[in-house]
Scaffold this motif. Structure first.
Motif, PDB file in Angstrom:
ATOM      1  N   ASP A 111      -7.506 -24.351  37.163  1.00 48.02           N
ATOM      2  CA  ASP A 111      -8.108 -25.645  36.869  1.00 48.02           C
ATOM      3  C   ASP A 111      -7.030 -26.604  36.361  1.00 48.02           C
ATOM      4  O   ASP A 111      -6.094 -26.194  35.653  1.00 48.02           O
ATOM      5  N   GLU A 112      -7.176 -27.864  36.677  1.00 43.40           N
ATOM      6  CA  GLU A 112      -6.170 -28.861  36.304  1.00 43.40           C
ATOM      7  C   GLU A 112      -5.957 -28.890  34.784  1.00 43.40           C
ATOM      8  O   GLU A 112      -6.909 -28.941  34.000  1.00 43.40           O
ATOM      9  N   GLY A 113      -4.699 -28.842  34.387  1.00 42.65           N
ATOM     10  CA  GLY A 113      -4.348 -28.942  32.968  1.00 42.65           C
ATOM     11  C   GLY A 113      -4.544 -27.674  32.167  1.00 42.65           C
ATOM     12  O   GLY A 113      -4.365 -27.688  30.945  1.00 42.65           O
ATOM     13  N   SER A 114      -4.898 -26.562  32.813  1.00 43.34           N
ATOM     14  CA  SER A 114      -5.214 -25.337  32.053  1.00 43.34           C
ATOM     15  C   SER A 114      -4.065 -24.338  31.983  1.00 43.34           C
ATOM     16  O   SER A 114      -4.161 -23.320  31.312  1.00 43.34           O
ATOM     17  N   PHE A 115      -2.941 -24.627  32.684  1.00 36.69           N
ATOM     18  CA  PHE A 115      -1.833 -23.679  32.778  1.00 36.69           C
ATOM     19  C   PHE A 115      -1.035 -23.639  31.477  1.00 36.69           C
ATOM     20  O   PHE A 115      -0.506 -24.653  31.021  1.00 36.69           O
ATOM     21  N   HIS A 116      -0.957 -22.445  30.856  1.00 41.48           N
ATOM     22  CA  HIS A 116      -0.123 -22.229  29.673  1.00 41.48           C
ATOM     23  C   HIS A 116       0.755 -21.009  29.944  1.00 41.48           C
ATOM     24  O   HIS A 116       0.264 -19.886  30.058  1.00 41.48           O
ATOM     25  N   GLU A 117       2.060 -21.250  30.036  1.00 42.75           N
ATOM     26  CA  GLU A 117       2.973 -20.197  30.452  1.00 42.75           C
ATOM     27  C   GLU A 117       3.343 -19.269  29.302  1.00 42.75           C
ATOM     28  O   GLU A 117       3.454 -19.693  28.142  1.00 42.75           O
ATOM     29  N   VAL A 118       3.539 -18.013  29.624  1.00 42.67           N
ATOM     30  CA  VAL A 118       4.047 -17.006  28.685  1.00 42.67           C
ATOM     31  C   VAL A 118       5.388 -16.519  29.215  1.00 42.67           C
ATOM     32  O   VAL A 118       5.492 -16.147  30.380  1.00 42.67           O
ATOM     33  N   GLY A 119       6.426 -16.554  28.361  1.00 39.17           N
ATOM     34  CA  GLY A 119       7.766 -16.188  28.827  1.00 39.17           C
ATOM     35  C   GLY A 119       8.388 -17.309  29.632  1.00 39.17           C
ATOM     36  O   GLY A 119       9.072 -17.061  30.620  1.00 39.17           O
ATOM     37  N   SER A 120       8.173 -18.547  29.192  1.00 37.98           N
ATOM     38  CA  SER A 120       8.565 -19.715  29.983  1.00 37.98           C
ATOM     39  C   SER A 120      10.071 -19.868  30.133  1.00 37.98           C
ATOM     40  O   SER A 120      10.527 -20.566  31.039  1.00 37.98           O
ATOM     41  N   VAL A 121      10.888 -19.273  29.242  1.00 40.82           N
ATOM     42  CA  VAL A 121      12.345 -19.407  29.367  1.00 40.82           C
ATOM     43  C   VAL A 121      13.015 -18.058  29.599  1.00 40.82           C
ATOM     44  O   VAL A 121      14.232 -17.916  29.431  1.00 40.82           O
ATOM     45  N   SER A 122      12.239 -17.060  29.978  1.00 35.39           N
ATOM     46  CA  SER A 122      12.853 -15.763  30.278  1.00 35.39           C
ATOM     47  C   SER A 122      13.637 -15.870  31.574  1.00 35.39           C
ATOM     48  O   SER A 122      13.252 -16.569  32.500  1.00 35.39           O
ATOM     49  N   GLY A 123      14.727 -15.202  31.607  1.00 35.29           N
ATOM     50  CA  GLY A 123      15.584 -15.250  32.780  1.00 35.29           C
ATOM     51  C   GLY A 123      17.026 -15.009  32.383  1.00 35.29           C
ATOM     52  O   GLY A 123      17.326 -14.558  31.285  1.00 35.29           O
TER      53      GLY A 123
END
Length: 573
Positions: free
Chosen positions: A87-99
């Motif tokens: 759904d629009e606006g519902s995305f919340h990332e986990v591990g957003s800077v892993s790499g």
């Protein structure tokens, strides 16, 4: 003397307090200028680094070979997929800077990222039609989805979260989902025994009834293939999807099958017709829609009831067309899906596995807004005789519904298990008995409507799986140990063999056929209470809705209590 000392002490204390107050109200001296290497008090340096890395991760490198290859193959980029699914606006990332980050040392203790390759799997939280989920999405454009330094830990964490929070998990597979690559040996400096730490949590999700839904949006290889096949429900995009244990190059070296494309090896025509993948979708967007639709029938876990939606379809709607849908001529076929769509809420039928095990039809629907599992035999394929693949398909659906506390409505027209050399070669009885044990070991409520034939072990298993039985029959019903075609020859073999004249033998056969047909009038069975009730087919929806409402109001709450207390243990795999 004592008074004098006390006086001195009191004055000293007062002076000290006054001095403290004066210190608070006096103008503060300006702080000295920051030292050259002093770090900001608001941690803006750390926040800036995080934002820089997130910006890189969110922005595709359009010159990167992997990204170019992804687009040339007609596939969405991983973050485009995530935004289209949720759904629009519902995305919340986990591990957003892993790499993998290369850091550039600045003066003192300061540093800044010089280069950054994000982890090749995007994971986090979002909503599907308002339902909160966790998800994982492979990024094939980075190392074709093979393992990197953060991927395994991220994936295991999301699998654990799904169990801990009792949230559905969605898996968008494109690559190996972190599976091994020979280059890992060079990176690590040693080879390793393949670990499988995530599957403990996957098995727990499946049996706890935590929805596990997967989509094949590219080549699903090795571990990626295993992850999506392990789901409760899976779908493959026809234009870009494929699935295999190992790719064409490895296959060529092992089996000498050369020149295979991804589609040849494991495309939709292979795996959507053999039961490895449940459903086929035209493209990625249709995959996402099927995932949303399936989730709408399912609870967040087996400790909850399936979600009930408002329905505008009247519960007492008459289905008059069902009175004539079964032909009086027994050799003629009819459309079994027409019966399903007529009885259930309008527009609520969702079929699962339409391209495999085609002697059986299974899926999900609603009656009065309440989710219900559907099982039907398909008289248009092999006359409805239940073969090995049909038995496997029904077995899987029974376990699916049992895991999610979904009651089952089944339309029964079964002449028995499939017969002949092909049936024996494909182990029809082995899979048929696996179906039988599943019918008798699952506990979700079952309501049966006998539309036509009930013969043999297969018929007995389907109708006798619950005690007391919840079933009705239509006037078109017929039943017995064997159908008359073939049954008369077996039962009267000696008598018919003794009649040498062919015309007389055929006349006697016709007499026997007429007699048995008269005795098989379903009303005679009802006279002996061999069938509980024969109903007007037009009333089927009304009766089924009433049954299902009672199940949701009275039986399922007790089932949830028994499940929470360990009295019942549904097992999906």
């Amino acid at each position: 003397m004592t008074d004098s000392n006390d006086n001195k002490s009191s004055k000293t204390g007062a002076s000290e307090r006054l001095s403290q107050v004066a210190g608070h109200v006096a103008p503060r001296k300006r702080r000295a200028a920051k030292a050259k290497n002093e770090l900001p008090a608001d941690y803006s340096d750390i926040l800036g680094q995080l934002e820089s890395l997130k910006t890189i991760a969110r922005s595709p490198d359009t010159k990167n070979k992997g990204y170019v290859r992804q687009k040339q193959a007609g596939k969405l980029w991983v973050r485009e997929r995530v935004l289209e699914l949720l759904d629009e606006g519902s995305f919340h990332e986990v591990g957003s800077v892993s790499g993998t980050v290369q850091w550039k040392k600045l003066e003192g203790t300061k540093e800044e990222p010089e280069s950054y390759i994000p982890s090749n799997n995007v994971q986090g939280f979002g909503t599907l039609r308002g339902r909160r989920v966790v998800f994982t999405a492979d990024d094939f454009s980075i190392r074709a989805g093979h393992a990197d330094g953060a991927l395994m830990e991220k994936t295991i964490y999301m699998e654990k979260l799904a169990v801990a929070l009792k949230l559905p998990i969605i898996k968008l597979v494109d690559g190996s989902s972190g599976g091994g690559s020979v280059t890992t040996i060079k990176t690590a400096g040693y080879s390793y025994i393949p670990p499988m730490p995530s599957f403990k949590h996957v098995a727990e999700q499946l049996n706890l009834g935590i929805p596990n839904l997967g989509a094949v949006l590219g080549p699903a290889i090795g571990l990626g293939a295993a992850r999506v096949v392990a789901c409760h429900f899976s779908v493959m995009a026809a234009d870009v999807g494929a699935l295999f244990n190992a790719g064409p190059k490895v296959v060529a070296g092992a089996t000498f099958e050369e020149g295979l494309s991804f589609t040849d090896l494991g495309g939709p025509s292979m795996h959507c017709t053999n039961g490895t993948i449940d459903n086929l979708a035209a493209n990625e967007q249709e995959c996402f829609e099927q995932l949303r639709t399936v989730l709408s029938y399912l609870p967040n876990s087996g400790t909850s009831l399936p979600p009930i939606l408002p329905s505008d379809d009247p519960a007492d709607r008459l289905c008059e067309e069902l009175r004539s849908i079964i032909p009086r001529r027994k050799a003629r076929m009819y459309d079994p899906r027409k019966i399903i769509t007529t009885v259930v809420d309008i527009g609520s039928w969702f079929e699962i596995g339409a391209l495999w095990g085609t002697t059986a039809i299974v899926g999900l629907a609603r009656l009065g807004g309440r989710p219900v599992g559907i099982i039907s035999l398909n008289c248009e394929v092999n006359a409805g005789a239940l073969d090995a693949a049909g038995s496997q398909k029904m077995t899987r659906h029974l376990k699916f519904c049992d895991s999610f506390n979904i009651p089952i409505l089944q339309f029964v027209d079964v002449p028995g298990y499939a017969i002949g050399t092909n049936a024996e070669r494909t182990a029809t009885m082995r899979h048929g008995i696996a179906l039988a044990t599943t019918y008798f070991s699952t506990t979700t409520p079952v309501f049966s409507v006998v539309t036509r034939r009930v013969y043999g072990v297969a018929g007995g298993v389907m109708l006798d799986c619950r005690d007391p039985r919840m079933r009705v029959a239509w006037p078109s019903g017929e039943w017995g140990s064997l159908p008359l075609d073939g049954g008369i020859e077996v039962g009267h073999a000696a008598e018919l063999k003794a009649i040498k004249d062919k015309d007389k033998r055929e006349a006697r056969y016709k007499e026997l056929e007429e007699e048995y047909t008269r005795l098989m009038n379903p009303v005679r069975t009802a006279n002996a209470f061999g069938v509980e009730e024969i109903i007007d087919p037009a009333l089927t929806r009304k009766i089924a809705v009433e049954w299902l409402k009672h199940v949701y109001d009275e039986l399922l709450p007790s089932r949830l209590f028994d499940r929470a207390n360990g009295k019942i243990h549904p097992i999906f795999y």
